[in-house]
Design a protein around this motif. Sequence first.
Motif, PDB file in Angstrom:
ATOM      1  N   LEU A  64       5.430   8.207  10.378  1.00 50.34           N
ATOM      2  CA  LEU A  64       6.095   7.000  10.881  1.00 50.34           C
ATOM      3  C   LEU A  64       5.474   5.736  10.295  1.00 50.34           C
ATOM      4  O   LEU A  64       6.189   4.801   9.914  1.00 50.34           O
ATOM      5  CB  LEU A  64       6.021   6.978  12.415  1.00 50.34           C
ATOM      6  N   PHE A  65       4.136   5.693  10.204  1.00 47.92           N
ATOM      7  CA  PHE A  65       3.495   4.529   9.582  1.00 47.92           C
ATOM      8  C   PHE A  65       3.818   4.459   8.094  1.00 47.92           C
ATOM      9  O   PHE A  65       3.962   3.372   7.528  1.00 47.92           O
ATOM     10  CB  PHE A  65       1.975   4.571   9.792  1.00 47.92           C
ATOM     11  N   ILE A  66       3.923   5.611   7.444  1.00 46.67           N
ATOM     12  CA  ILE A  66       4.318   5.633   6.032  1.00 46.67           C
ATOM     13  C   ILE A  66       5.728   5.084   5.877  1.00 46.67           C
ATOM     14  O   ILE A  66       6.006   4.274   4.984  1.00 46.67           O
ATOM     15  CB  ILE A  66       4.208   7.060   5.470  1.00 46.67           C
ATOM     16  N   LEU A  67       6.634   5.505   6.757  1.00 46.98           N
ATOM     17  CA  LEU A  67       8.012   5.010   6.732  1.00 46.98           C
ATOM     18  C   LEU A  67       8.044   3.500   6.950  1.00 46.98           C
ATOM     19  O   LEU A  67       8.768   2.770   6.257  1.00 46.98           O
ATOM     20  CB  LEU A  67       8.832   5.726   7.807  1.00 46.98           C
ATOM     21  N   MET A  68       7.255   3.012   7.905  1.00 50.55           N
ATOM     22  CA  MET A  68       7.212   1.581   8.175  1.00 50.55           C
ATOM     23  C   MET A  68       6.729   0.820   6.942  1.00 50.55           C
ATOM     24  O   MET A  68       7.281  -0.227   6.582  1.00 50.55           O
ATOM     25  CB  MET A  68       6.292   1.286   9.362  1.00 50.55           C
ATOM     26  N   GLY A  69       5.683   1.338   6.279  1.00 49.57           N
ATOM     27  CA  GLY A  69       5.171   0.685   5.083  1.00 49.57           C
ATOM     28  C   GLY A  69       6.209   0.624   3.971  1.00 49.57           C
ATOM     29  O   GLY A  69       6.326  -0.389   3.270  1.00 49.57           O
ATOM     30  N   GLU A  70       6.982   1.691   3.808  1.00 49.49           N
ATOM     31  CA  GLU A  70       8.015   1.710   2.776  1.00 49.49           C
ATOM     32  C   GLU A  70       9.113   0.690   3.082  1.00 49.49           C
ATOM     33  O   GLU A  70       9.648   0.048   2.169  1.00 49.49           O
ATOM     34  CB  GLU A  70       8.625   3.112   2.661  1.00 49.49           C
ATOM     35  N   VAL A  71       9.466   0.545   4.359  1.00 52.19           N
ATOM     36  CA  VAL A  71      10.470  -0.448   4.741  1.00 52.19           C
ATOM     37  C   VAL A  71       9.945  -1.857   4.446  1.00 52.19           C
ATOM     38  O   VAL A  71      10.638  -2.688   3.841  1.00 52.19           O
ATOM     39  CB  VAL A  71      10.842  -0.316   6.237  1.00 52.19           C
ATOM     40  N   LEU A  72       8.694  -2.130   4.862  1.00 49.58           N
ATOM     41  CA  LEU A  72       8.119  -3.469   4.685  1.00 49.58           C
ATOM     42  C   LEU A  72       7.939  -3.811   3.211  1.00 49.58           C
ATOM     43  O   LEU A  72       8.037  -4.985   2.826  1.00 49.58           O
ATOM     44  CB  LEU A  72       6.776  -3.561   5.404  1.00 49.58           C
ATOM     45  N   PHE A  73       7.669  -2.807   2.392  1.00 49.43           N
ATOM     46  CA  PHE A  73       7.481  -3.036   0.962  1.00 49.43           C
ATOM     47  C   PHE A  73       8.731  -3.649   0.338  1.00 49.43           C
ATOM     48  O   PHE A  73       8.657  -4.375  -0.661  1.00 49.43           O
ATOM     49  CB  PHE A  73       7.134  -1.711   0.275  1.00 49.43           C
ATOM     50  N   ARG A  74       9.872  -3.381   0.946  1.00 52.28           N
ATOM     51  CA  ARG A  74      11.144  -3.847   0.378  1.00 52.28           C
ATOM     52  C   ARG A  74      11.713  -5.054   1.124  1.00 52.28           C
ATOM     53  O   ARG A  74      12.891  -5.370   0.988  1.00 52.28           O
ATOM     54  CB  ARG A  74      12.147  -2.690   0.370  1.00 52.28           C
ATOM     55  N   THR A  75      10.878  -5.724   1.933  1.00 49.64           N
ATOM     56  CA  THR A  75      11.306  -6.938   2.624  1.00 49.64           C
ATOM     57  C   THR A  75      10.722  -8.168   1.913  1.00 49.64           C
ATOM     58  O   THR A  75      10.023  -8.044   0.917  1.00 49.64           O
ATOM     59  CB  THR A  75      10.830  -6.946   4.083  1.00 49.64           C
ATOM     60  N   LYS A  76      11.015  -9.337   2.468  1.00 49.38           N
ATOM     61  CA  LYS A  76      10.482 -10.594   1.920  1.00 49.38           C
ATOM     62  C   LYS A  76       9.219 -11.023   2.668  1.00 49.38           C
ATOM     63  O   LYS A  76       8.875 -12.199   2.718  1.00 49.38           O
ATOM     64  CB  LYS A  76      11.546 -11.687   2.023  1.00 49.38           C
ATOM     65  N   LEU A  77       8.517 -10.034   3.235  1.00 50.54           N
ATOM     66  CA  LEU A  77       7.354 -10.344   4.072  1.00 50.54           C
ATOM     67  C   LEU A  77       6.246 -11.030   3.276  1.00 50.54           C
ATOM     68  O   LEU A  77       5.584 -11.942   3.771  1.00 50.54           O
ATOM     69  CB  LEU A  77       6.813  -9.063   4.716  1.00 50.54           C
ATOM     70  N   SER A  78       6.035 -10.603   2.021  1.00 51.07           N
ATOM     71  CA  SER A  78       4.960 -11.190   1.223  1.00 51.07           C
ATOM     72  C   SER A  78       5.229 -12.668   0.951  1.00 51.07           C
ATOM     73  O   SER A  78       4.310 -13.501   0.975  1.00 51.07           O
ATOM     74  CB  SER A  78       4.796 -10.429  -0.096  1.00 51.07           C
ATOM     75  N   LYS A  79       6.487 -13.019   0.711  1.00 52.84           N
ATOM     76  CA  LYS A  79       6.827 -14.418   0.454  1.00 52.84           C
ATOM     77  C   LYS A  79       6.607 -15.272   1.698  1.00 52.84           C
ATOM     78  O   LYS A  79       6.053 -16.377   1.629  1.00 52.84           O
ATOM     79  CB  LYS A  79       8.286 -14.524  -0.007  1.00 52.84           C
ATOM     80  N   SER A  80       7.024 -14.758   2.850  1.00 52.36           N
ATOM     81  CA  SER A  80       6.850 -15.529   4.088  1.00 52.36           C
ATOM     82  C   SER A  80       5.368 -15.646   4.459  1.00 52.36           C
ATOM     83  O   SER A  80       4.935 -16.666   4.993  1.00 52.36           O
ATOM     84  CB  SER A  80       7.641 -14.887   5.240  1.00 52.36           C
ATOM     85  N   LEU A  81       4.572 -14.604   4.145  1.00 51.30           N
ATOM     86  CA  LEU A  81       3.134 -14.670   4.389  1.00 51.30           C
ATOM     87  C   LEU A  81       2.496 -15.797   3.575  1.00 51.30           C
ATOM     88  O   LEU A  81       1.710 -16.584   4.088  1.00 51.30           O
ATOM     89  CB  LEU A  81       2.474 -13.336   4.013  1.00 51.30           C
ATOM     90  N   ALA A 276      13.775   6.488   2.014  1.00 53.19           N
ATOM     91  CA  ALA A 276      13.755   7.887   2.460  1.00 53.19           C
ATOM     92  C   ALA A 276      13.051   8.785   1.441  1.00 53.19           C
ATOM     93  O   ALA A 276      12.188   9.599   1.799  1.00 53.19           O
ATOM     94  CB  ALA A 276      15.184   8.376   2.701  1.00 53.19           C
ATOM     95  N   ILE A 277      13.384   8.619   0.156  1.00 52.62           N
ATOM     96  CA  ILE A 277      12.795   9.465  -0.885  1.00 52.62           C
ATOM     97  C   ILE A 277      11.292   9.214  -0.999  1.00 52.62           C
ATOM     98  O   ILE A 277      10.487  10.159  -1.039  1.00 52.62           O
ATOM     99  CB  ILE A 277      13.494   9.210  -2.245  1.00 52.62           C
ATOM    100  N   ALA A 278      10.899   7.933  -1.035  1.00 49.97           N
ATOM    101  CA  ALA A 278       9.481   7.603  -1.173  1.00 49.97           C
ATOM    102  C   ALA A 278       8.681   8.112   0.024  1.00 49.97           C
ATOM    103  O   ALA A 278       7.560   8.613  -0.134  1.00 49.97           O
ATOM    104  CB  ALA A 278       9.314   6.094  -1.325  1.00 49.97           C
ATOM    105  N   SER A 279       9.233   7.994   1.218  1.00 50.07           N
ATOM    106  CA  SER A 279       8.531   8.447   2.427  1.00 50.07           C
ATOM    107  C   SER A 279       8.344   9.958   2.428  1.00 50.07           C
ATOM    108  O   SER A 279       7.268  10.462   2.766  1.00 50.07           O
ATOM    109  CB  SER A 279       9.304   8.021   3.685  1.00 50.07           C
ATOM    110  N   VAL A 280       9.382  10.695   2.046  1.00 48.97           N
ATOM    111  CA  VAL A 280       9.302  12.161   2.021  1.00 48.97           C
ATOM    112  C   VAL A 280       8.271  12.631   0.990  1.00 48.97           C
ATOM    113  O   VAL A 280       7.473  13.532   1.256  1.00 48.97           O
ATOM    114  CB  VAL A 280      10.690  12.775   1.721  1.00 48.97           C
ATOM    115  N   ILE A 281       8.261  11.988  -0.183  1.00 49.00           N
ATOM    116  CA  ILE A 281       7.301  12.376  -1.231  1.00 49.00           C
ATOM    117  C   ILE A 281       5.869  12.151  -0.758  1.00 49.00           C
ATOM    118  O   ILE A 281       5.005  13.025  -0.895  1.00 49.00           O
ATOM    119  CB  ILE A 281       7.577  11.583  -2.527  1.00 49.00           C
ATOM    120  N   THR A 282       5.607  10.969  -0.181  1.00 46.28           N
ATOM    121  CA  THR A 282       4.252  10.652   0.278  1.00 46.28           C
ATOM    122  C   THR A 282       3.818  11.576   1.407  1.00 46.28           C
ATOM    123  O   THR A 282       2.697  12.095   1.405  1.00 46.28           O
ATOM    124  CB  THR A 282       4.178   9.185   0.752  1.00 46.28           C
TER     125      THR A 282
END
Length: 434
Positions: A64-81, A276-282
């Motif tokens: 679940l934490f891996i899935l969350m990280g994959e979702v956040l990786f594809r957001t604009k969170l770094s720009k807002s930070l 989904a693919i990245a999370s399953v592989i990891t």
Amino acid sequence: MAVEVIVMFAILFGLLAGGLWIGLSLGVTGVVLLFIFRDIPLHRLVPQYTWNILTTQELLALPLFILMGEVLFRTKLSKSLFTGLAPWAGLLPGRLIHVNIVGCTMFAAISGSSAATTQVVGRIALTELLKRGYSRDIAVGTLAGAGTLGFLIPPSNILIIYGVLADVSIIKLFTAGLIPGALLAMCFMGWVMIHTTIRRDLVPDSERAMSQVSWGERFAAVKDLAPTVFLIACVLGSMYGGIATPSEAAAVGVLGAVLVAAVQRTLTLAVMREIAIASVITCSMIALILLGASILGSAAAFLGIPAKVAGFVESLGLSPLMLMVVLILFYLVLGCFLDGFSMIVMTLPIALPIVKLAGFDPIWFGVFIVMVVEMAQITPPVGFNLFVIQGITGDSLSYLARVTLPYLFIMMAFTILLVLFPNIVMFLPNLMAG
């Protein structure tokens, strides 16, 4: 014991040198050891261990934490930070360099991964710093050093792995990582302030006007930190508020990450497929390593290897401090060839009994081993954080290792400090127990 240990390492390193996956190498080594030295029905034992490990309830948080990280990786969170932290960082010597450190610290509190922390923060912060004229050396070095905080600050994927293998409370491990993580980030920031004060050329003259940003602008920028603060509240707030277990908090975090991605309109069908693919592989890779480590650890226990090695180390008469120094050096060398997950699962069955015998708490040792794994993340030739940054900048590994060296020394000194003053780690877990 000597014969069994020699055979174990010969098989293991022979398989690794042959290019076999680490998880399979660990499992095959355990099976061959039992086949040679014990008359055990392996056709029953191996399936049983496979079921026991892969259905461990505490492991549910990991995917679940891996899935969350994959979702956040594809957001604009770094720009807002970056946008939210930049006006405040201008108050300190070193200016926007601190965005690397504080940004990594905040993202570490929601990602659980060192590589994800480095990549997400680096995508925006590093590019912006270089564009503004900051020294490349200090911009890259701080990102590599601070990116390792993803392993230490909860929720940490590697602490979950350790908790399962060492059979200790994951919530206590998370709690134990809070103070060391915050203090290590402050050490990095302290070094940046000292370094940029001595070397004024590291910060461009144009950026020194950052201190003239109005307080109104600073407070207005806080809204850009709202997504990150929201996710930290979802994950850590639900755990420490007694609302959710680590596994449930991970599920809350996934929901929060999906909401942030939806609000930022980055959650398309194509992106969801990538997630989904990245999370399953990891998850598959980590599950295989864990399974192999469990089989090898069980084989070593059947053969009495950990207890005998612990007895041998005790006979050397090393003081607790010297024992920890030896372990730091051992893990630094090992980190030149293996990733963090593999280092822990390969060595824990032998290392944990030794440190317990020396009087160290397994919760404390969890933080210690994460610290040494963090160091391995920035030591070539297999420093994973260096590979991540190389993918962003295109710099050579030798250059990245050189500019990261001050942060490696800071981490080594900080680890020794934890050995000398273990209550830095144990204060909050002991408070929970009380």
